[in-house]
Structures are given as C-alpha cells and as structure tokens.
Design a protein around this motif. Structure first.
Motif, PDB file in Angstrom:
ATOM      1  N   GLU A 104       7.341   4.415   2.956  1.00 15.62           N
ATOM      2  CA  GLU A 104       8.383   3.813   3.788  1.00 15.62           C
ATOM      3  C   GLU A 104       7.954   2.397   4.144  1.00 15.62           C
ATOM      4  OE1 GLU A 104      11.080   4.649   7.792  1.00 15.62           O
ATOM      5  OE2 GLU A 104       9.152   5.664   7.584  1.00 15.62           O
ATOM      6  N   HIS A 105       8.782   1.433   3.812  1.00 13.45           N
ATOM      7  CA  HIS A 105       8.504   0.027   4.107  1.00 13.45           C
ATOM      8  C   HIS A 105       9.456  -0.419   5.208  1.00 13.45           C
ATOM      9  CE1 HIS A 105       9.026  -4.449   2.801  1.00 13.45           C
ATOM     10  NE2 HIS A 105       8.332  -4.336   3.915  1.00 13.45           N
ATOM     11  N   LEU A 106       8.914  -0.856   6.327  1.00  8.28           N
ATOM     12  CA  LEU A 106       9.709  -1.360   7.433  1.00  8.28           C
ATOM     13  C   LEU A 106       9.517  -2.868   7.543  1.00  8.28           C
ATOM     14  CD1 LEU A 106       9.035   1.368  10.162  1.00  8.28           C
ATOM     15  CD2 LEU A 106      10.960   1.199   8.583  1.00  8.28           C
ATOM     16  N   LEU A 118      12.645   2.905  -3.087  1.00  7.53           N
ATOM     17  CA  LEU A 118      13.614   2.616  -2.041  1.00  7.53           C
ATOM     18  C   LEU A 118      13.889   3.905  -1.279  1.00  7.53           C
ATOM     19  CD1 LEU A 118      15.265   0.297  -0.894  1.00  7.53           C
ATOM     20  CD2 LEU A 118      17.040   0.808  -2.542  1.00  7.53           C
ATOM     21  N   LEU A 119      13.594   3.894   0.024  1.00  7.32           N
ATOM     22  CA  LEU A 119      13.747   5.087   0.855  1.00  7.32           C
ATOM     23  C   LEU A 119      14.921   4.908   1.807  1.00  7.32           C
ATOM     24  CD1 LEU A 119      12.508   7.863   1.778  1.00  7.32           C
ATOM     25  CD2 LEU A 119      11.304   6.549   3.551  1.00  7.32           C
ATOM     26  N   SER A 135       0.809  -1.213   0.000  1.00  4.24           N
ATOM     27  CA  SER A 135       0.000   0.000   0.000  1.00  4.24           C
ATOM     28  C   SER A 135       0.845   1.267   0.000  1.00  4.24           C
ATOM     29  CB  SER A 135      -0.936   0.010   1.215  1.00  4.24           C
ATOM     30  OG  SER A 135      -0.183  -0.020   2.412  1.00  4.24           O
ATOM     31  N   ALA A 136       2.088   1.211   0.515  1.00  4.81           N
ATOM     32  CA  ALA A 136       2.920   2.415   0.495  1.00  4.81           C
ATOM     33  C   ALA A 136       3.225   2.818  -0.949  1.00  4.81           C
ATOM     34  CB  ALA A 136       4.216   2.184   1.273  1.00  4.81           C
ATOM     35  N   ILE A 137       3.488   1.821  -1.817  1.00 12.55           N
ATOM     36  CA  ILE A 137       3.715   2.112  -3.229  1.00 12.55           C
ATOM     37  C   ILE A 137       2.422   2.592  -3.879  1.00 12.55           C
ATOM     38  CG2 ILE A 137       4.246   1.049  -5.454  1.00 12.55           C
ATOM     39  CD1 ILE A 137       6.249  -0.723  -4.036  1.00 12.55           C
ATOM     40  N   ASP A 138       1.292   1.928  -3.572  1.00  8.88           N
ATOM     41  CA  ASP A 138       0.007   2.337  -4.145  1.00  8.88           C
ATOM     42  C   ASP A 138      -0.352   3.758  -3.737  1.00  8.88           C
ATOM     43  OD1 ASP A 138      -0.074  -0.241  -5.090  1.00  8.88           O
ATOM     44  OD2 ASP A 138      -1.398  -0.972  -3.508  1.00  8.88           O
TER      45      ASP A 138
END
Length: 807
Positions: free
Chosen positions: A257-259, A477-478, A244-247
């Motif tokens: 941001e993906h953790l 990529l963050l 959902s972060a990309i969406d």
C-alpha cells in the motif's frame, strides 16, 4: 504440428466457415488465427504480423456487417497458461516455484544466465572468501553501498527487525542453498511464486569490498544473495529504483500500500490509528520515502535528508502526547557524501515526530500481512485489443466480484476505519490489488488504473460506492473500498475494471481480492453471460464540442446521445414511477463505458429526457453517472426503465480535446444515436457585448428596458431562427432574459427565452420559423446595475443574416 502450420490451419478453417455463412465460428476462428500469428511474429518471423492483421480485418468485417451471437469467453480456464506466458522477464526464464528445478549443472555452480549487469565495468565477480558469520543480524547491520537500491536495503532491514521481534524468518525461509554454490530465492512475481536461481559470486570493487549490500563486521552474506537474486530479476545492479512496498511484495508476498503523504486525500489521523494498532502486532512493515525536493524543505540535526531515498521504519510509539517514528538510513556514509559537512558520521537512526513525517516525506509504504484476510481470490488475465482499431488505445478487462456474509457475529478490524468509540463501522472493507506483469523492467511507459464500483443490482442508484484511480506507471495498484450492502442484506457484488495504457499487446496482469473477516467470503462471478446487445461509438472532443464539466456554461456542447431503452414486452413506456415493485422488475441493466487517453479525465452521465440535447444538468433528472472524473476511463452500470435518456460524455476541463469511444451494453434491445448540436446545420453569428454604467438598466419592471443593449437582426428570407445569451464569466445570482421584437413595433415581443433565469448555460430563444425582415434582439438582466460581459449566438437556416449593435 508446428505453430506456423497450426495457425495456418486455423485460418483455413475460419475461411471455410465464412464461405458457409457460419459467421459465429468464422469470427471466433479468425480471432484465434490472429492471436496465433501474433505470437509467431514475436518469436519466429515478424512477417506473420501481416497474417494477423488480415485475420483481424476479416473478423472486424464480419462483426460490422453480420449479426453475431455474442461469444462467451471463459477467462477463468486459462489461468495457468497466462502464468506460464509470464515466466520470461528480461529475456530470462523465471519458472514457477511448483515447476521441477534442473539438477544438471557443473560444480561449482555457474549461473547459465550469466551475472546481473553492474553500474561500471571496474567491478569484478568473485566468490567470497570470508567466513559466513552466524551472528544474528540487526536492522542497523544492513549497509547500502554504491548500488542505487535503497528500497531493497530498507526492505531487508524491516524484515530483520520483524524477525527480531516476532521470529518471523521472512526472508531466510525463502532463500535456499547447496554446497556447490547454487542459491535459489522464492519470490512472488507476475501472479505467482517463482524461483530465481543464482550462483555464489558477488560483485567487488578494486579494494575487495562488496559493491552491493554488506553487513559490516558480522560478515553475513545471505542479504547479499537476496539482493543479487532481486537484481537479476529487476535487470541488474544498475537498478532504476523502486519503493519498498513493491520490493516486499516480491520478497515476502505481503500486500503493498502506497500512501501519498502530500495528497489532499491523505488522512493523517486515521492512518496513524491503523499503523499504531497493526505495527506493534507485527501485521505491517513500513518505510518512508523522500522525493527530489525534500532536502530543500527539511533539516534534522543538521543532516539533510537524501533526495529520492527510502528509510526503514523500525519503531513507532506514543510518549507524553507525542507520536514518534524511528527511521533507519541503510546508506553507507562517507566524507564525500555532502550530507554531514564532510565529517563522515551521518546519524543513521532518526527519531521524527509523526506530524513532521507527514509534512516532509513524499510517501509512506506499508506492507500488510496477507494472513490478516480471511478470504482471498485471484484472477490472472491478459489485456488484449478487441479489434485492429483498438491497438493504439487503452485496454480494459471487466470482472465481477461477489461477497457474502457467512456469519452474524461482529468482527474486529483495525485495517478498516473505526468510529470515535473504536467500534467497527457497519461497512465491510474489501481490498483489490491490481498487478501488471513484468516483461522488461526497463519499460517506463506502461500505465495501469482500476475502477471499482458497487454493482447496481437492485435499484440503479447512481450514488452507489465507487472508487477510481488515475493511471500510474507503477506495477501495483491497491484500492480499498467500503461496501454498504451489509447494512441491508448479506451479500453484494463489485464491478472491477482493470485498465492498461501502453504500446504493448497481450500484457499479463493479476487481480487479487481480499476481505478482512472470517465472516465474509469473496468469489469471482464466473457465470456472467455475454452481453446480448452491444454498440460501440467512436467520437472526439473538438474545439466546438469540448465543453468541460457541468460547472461551465459550455457543458451543453459536449457530445450527447439519445438512448432509447426498449420494453421487450409492451414496447416503449412513458417515464414510469420508481415506487412500485413492478417498475423495479421492469428495469433492465444498461452499462455505459467510455475510454480515452490517460491524460483526459472523463465522466459519463445519463439523464431522463425525450432524447433532446441537455443544456443544464438537473440533479433530480440524473439516473446514472460514473462518479468523480477519472483519467482515461469511466464506467457506470445502472438498471433503467424503458424510455428515453440523454447520455452526456464530458472531460473535466473545457477545451480538452481528444478521441473517445462509448460502449453501451444491455441484455435488452436499445437504440442510441448522436444528438446534433443546438446550431447544427445552421449559419451562426456570434456577437459580444456588455452591460455597463449606461446600459445595465434591468428588466421591464425597472421602467428603462429600452436602454439595454439592442441588436438589430436582419433576416433576408424565411428561415428557422434561434438565439442563446450567455454570460462570459459566472456572476452568482444574476438572472437574464433574451427577447425578440419586430422593428415596426418594439412593444410587441414575438419570441422570448421565458422567465428570467440564472442557468449556467444561459437562456435561449428556441428554434422557430421566422419571416424575412428587421428585428430587435434585447439581452437584459432582471436587476439593474449588473455590470457584466455576455455573448449572443444567433443561428438561422439561411445565409446572409446580419446582427449589429444598434447605436
């Protein structure tokens, strides 16, 4: 002039400059011709790929044999061109939002691109005949049906929740419609906002139920149109899945941001502190995701979590010393779902403790409001090979970001880490977001990585801040990096290396840099001059040179290079003191970059030396290193004084073999050449042995030295001779020695490795001249009673040397 004629004209001009010995213009035009022919080969006729290869070949020969003035490329002048090139996704034109929309279409509107693909052909496209309700939506009204787009459903649900609490209208403001059935969704994709146009037909099953998102009895259709536009962008309703972060980045422009909740580096308490402050203010939206193993690990209220599924976070709170996260499952539950014992009544709202979230779920996907950041800059680029030999290797693009403090006042930040008293740290956090442009959403074998380092602009300190990522096939990529320069000065710079590994050429990308503070301004350094001196070396780790990291005794066999940095005014100095300002001014920047395949973790290290091979890494001798091992690439920039250095390239694990390139850049003249292996060009004999209960007698001070293992070495004629003793496995605190005696006088040592040492690489008798004859080679430990296995490597310049254990 047609594209083909223009390309041929450029190539003709390049050859004329080549005949006139104008190497710089010839080189530049050959590269332009190659680029033009490659574009033609992709869109018109593949045969022009041969023309591109020929032009690249000519450029490569000129570069190899002629001295060229470095070409300065203005990568900042073609930003709009790159954005326009990235307007075709899945062979569909997705124009920039600033472009003029077409008004020539029939009524009712039918999408000229056709309808997005469906999972099965049984579904049909119809215009909804139900009234579009005006009742306000709640997150729980969003229902996922059979389409595998849980991340999109969760994204729409959290946007609805955000609108309910903060009147943000995040999605509806991006969707516009006309009375003739034409819908247009504004999305952020491939570096800028673009328009996706659809018609008002939606997919239905045989029961006239919506196949995609529905809103139950409220009959709100706008979520279905948002979903359809996004499915058109992503290649169809047979969606491969996302997070959902990309969406949300596409749908709203918020920062993803993906953790990884299962990563050893995940910080549970600090993350809770960040989101607990930001979420109630509406400054972030969140979902959590499972992986394919989650149902085997956890069970909530007798309902298993779905594998590889996204859940919307609709609330977080702290009550009675407990921390709770409220999740919403948008999936439509049926008696056949298998998750609720066939009752068809799965609970859609789940309250789960934060600690259980961290131990159960795979990922936390946070989307941050970009308005939190006071300063932001954007760069659009394209990954391109440097020459024909690079086509199969990873591509990189280097940028430098300047940051400057504009005010003296302190600033508040809950995105940055805080100390125990809740006060801001002295460091400033800057975010770097790398986004790979989409061309074909079905590709899964494209990888990106990013390397961010605080530029070594003053002292060449190898411990400056660095943050590196491993390669990922995600499109985003963050990297969040804390800068320490503000503790001593008001400005600094970051070196950013954007990396791509894949089989495609000229892949577009975007780098966004954000600073959370009105006190800090960020800007791209557009005045970086081309490097005056550059040398590129191709090499490989083989079964003889893949020594691994410095914790292994084989580290010494890694590829090593003698780097000599010249003093432009007085020649080469001896090793200078680093304490005077004159010494600091005398240093010159040297950039070391190494690349390999994305499955090899790399490091590059430079140490003081006389240009000799380094067998043991001493931290006080290290002048520059690329930091933690990073897959596929490593880079370090340091200011070095004139003198001699040894550059060591290593993979993390021993026996990790593969090709690599080493690139050295500097504004000052330098020389670099490979350092031969210790036994290069010599005949090698290796024997293995051990100290056991009868031979572990220790050194001479133990008075039984002659009972150590003794090896008889027979030298057939005068030669160069050397030997090294190494333990087969690490035994802490064990010091060893290797000594050589003539067989005629076992009391007279003629060569030794020196004082007993516990060096990881072992001990060695340096190469020396030796007369023909018979000798005794004795390995020993300083203390008696050490039971350990060892190996002795004997090398000589002549064949026929024999090494046998004396009985």
């Amino acid at each position: 002039m047609t594209d083909i004629a223009e390309a041929e004209n450029i190539y003709t001009r390049a050859k004329k400059f080549e005949l006139a010995n104008d190497w710089n213009n010839a080189f530049k035009l050959h590269l332009q011709a190659a680029d033009a022919f490659l574009r033609i080969s992709r869109t018109a006729d593949p045969k022009y790929r041969d023309n591109a290869a020929e032009a690249l070949g000519r450029a490569g020969k000129i570069k190899q044999f002629k001295k060229l003035t470095p070409l300065s490329t203005d990568y900042f002048s073609n930003q709009l061109s790159i954005l326009k090139k990235s307007s075709v996704i899945n062979n569909i034109q997705i124009p920039l939002a600033t472009s003029s929309p077409s008004h020539s279409y029939t009524t009712p509107f039918n999408d000229p691109d056709g309808q997005p693909s469906l999972p099965t052909p049984e579904y049909t496209w119809n215009r909804p005949n139900c009234p579009n309700s005006s009742l306000p939506l709640l997150p729980s009204d969003i229902i996922q049906n059979i389409v595998n787009d849980c991340s999109v459903c969760a994204s729409i649900a959290v946007c609805i929740q955000h609108n309910t609490r903060f009147k943000s209208n995040l999605l509806l403001s991006s969707l516009s419609s006309s009375n003739d059935g034409r819908y247009e969704l504004r999305v952020l994709v491939n570096g800028d906002f673009r328009r996706i146009v659809i018609d008002d037909r939606l997919p239905f099953d045989s029961n006239n139920d919506l196949v995609g998102i529905s809103t139950g009895p409220k009959n709100q259709l706008w979520p279905s149109f948002v979903e359809k536009a996004y499915m058109k962008l992503m290649g169809g309703y047979d969606f491969l899945g996302s997070n959902s972060a990309i969406d949300l980045h596409v749908l709203t422009g918020w920062i993803p941001e993906h953790l990884d909740l299962q990563s050893a580096s995940f910080e549970r308490e600090r993350t809770w502190s960040r989101i607990m402050t930001a979420f109630p203010r509406g400054d972030c939206m969140m979902t959590v995701g499972t992986n394919d193993k989650t149902p085997l690990n956890y069970n909530i209220h007798s309902v298993k979590l779905l594998p590889s599924h996204d859940y919307a976070v609709t609330d977080i709170k702290e009550t009675n010393d407990e921390r709770w996260v409220t999740l919403l499952d948008s999936r439509l539950c049926t008696p056949e779902c298998g998750q609720c014992s066939g009752s068809g009544s799965c609970p859609r709202v789940l309250n789960i403790r934060w600690d259980d979230i961290c131990t159960t779920f795979e990922g936390l996907y946070i989307s941050w409001n970009p308005s939190l950041f006071g300063s932001r800059v954007t760069f659009h680029g394209s990954w391109q090979p440097e020459n024909a030999e690079d086509l199969s290797q990873a591509y990189t693009h280097h940028l430098r970001l300047n940051y400057q403090k504009t005010k003296d006042s302190a600033h508040h930040s809950y995105i940055n880490e805080t100390d125990k008293n809740g006060k801001d740290s002295a460091e400033t956090e800057i975010w770097i977001l790398l986004t790979r442009h989409l061309c074909d959403t079905r590709r899964t074998n494209e990888y990106i990585a990013i390397n961010v380092q605080e530029d070594d602009t003053v002292l060449g300190d190898p411990e400056h801040v660095a943050l590196k990522s491993n390669y990922t096939n995600s499109t985003h990529l963050l990297s969040r990096i804390k800068t320490s320069q503000f503790q001593t000065q008001n400005s600094g710079s970051l070196s950013i290396l954007a990396c791509y590994d894949g089989q495609f050429e000229q892949v577009g990308f975007t780098v966004n840099a954000y600073a959370y503070s009105s006190d800090v301004m960020v800007s791209w350094d557009t005045r970086v001059p081309p490097t005056k001196y550059m040398q590129k070396i191709d090499g490989a780790w083989t079964n003889k040179t893949a020594g691994g990291n410095c914790t292994h005794p084989t580290y010494m066999v890694n590829p090593q290079y003698h780097l000599r940095v010249h003093n432009t005014s007085t020649g080469i100095d001896k090793r200078p003191s680093t304490s005077t300002s004159a010494d600091k001014r005398n240093k010159t920047q040297v950039i070391l970059t190494t690349q390999s395949t994305r499955d090899i973790s790399l490091n590059v290290t430079a140490v003081w030396s006389q240009g000799e091979r380094i067998s043991e890494l001493s931290q006080k001798e290290v002048v520059a290193h690329s930091g933690p091992y990073t897959y596929g690439h490593a880079r370090v920039a340091a200011h070095l004084a004139p003198g001699d250095y040894t550059v060591i390239l290593s993979a993390y694990e021993p026996d990790q073999m593969g090709k690599f390139t080493l690139k050295v850049e500097s504004p000052s003249r330098f020389d670099i050449k490979a350092i031969p292996q210790e036994d290069a060009g010599m005949y090698v004999k290796t024997v293995r042995g051990e100290w056991d209960s009868t031979t572990a007698v220790g050194g001479p001070s133990q008075h039984r030295y002659h009972r150590n293992p003794v090896y008889q070495v027979t030298i057939p004629c005068a030669s160069e001779f050397g030997a090294r003793l190494q333990l087969l496995s690490r035994v802490p605190g064990v010091s060893t020695n290797l000594s050589l005696f003539p067989s005629s006088n076992v009391q007279r040592c003629i060569a030794s490795s020196g004082p007993y040492s516990d060096a990881l690489s072992g001990v060695d008798i340096p190469k020396r001249s030796i007369s023909p004859g018979r000798y005794y080679l004795v390995p020993s430990t300083y203390h008696a009673g050490v039971h350990a296995q060892f190996r002795i490597v004997v090398y000589s310049s002549v064949s026929g040397t024999e090494v046998v254990l004396r009985s």
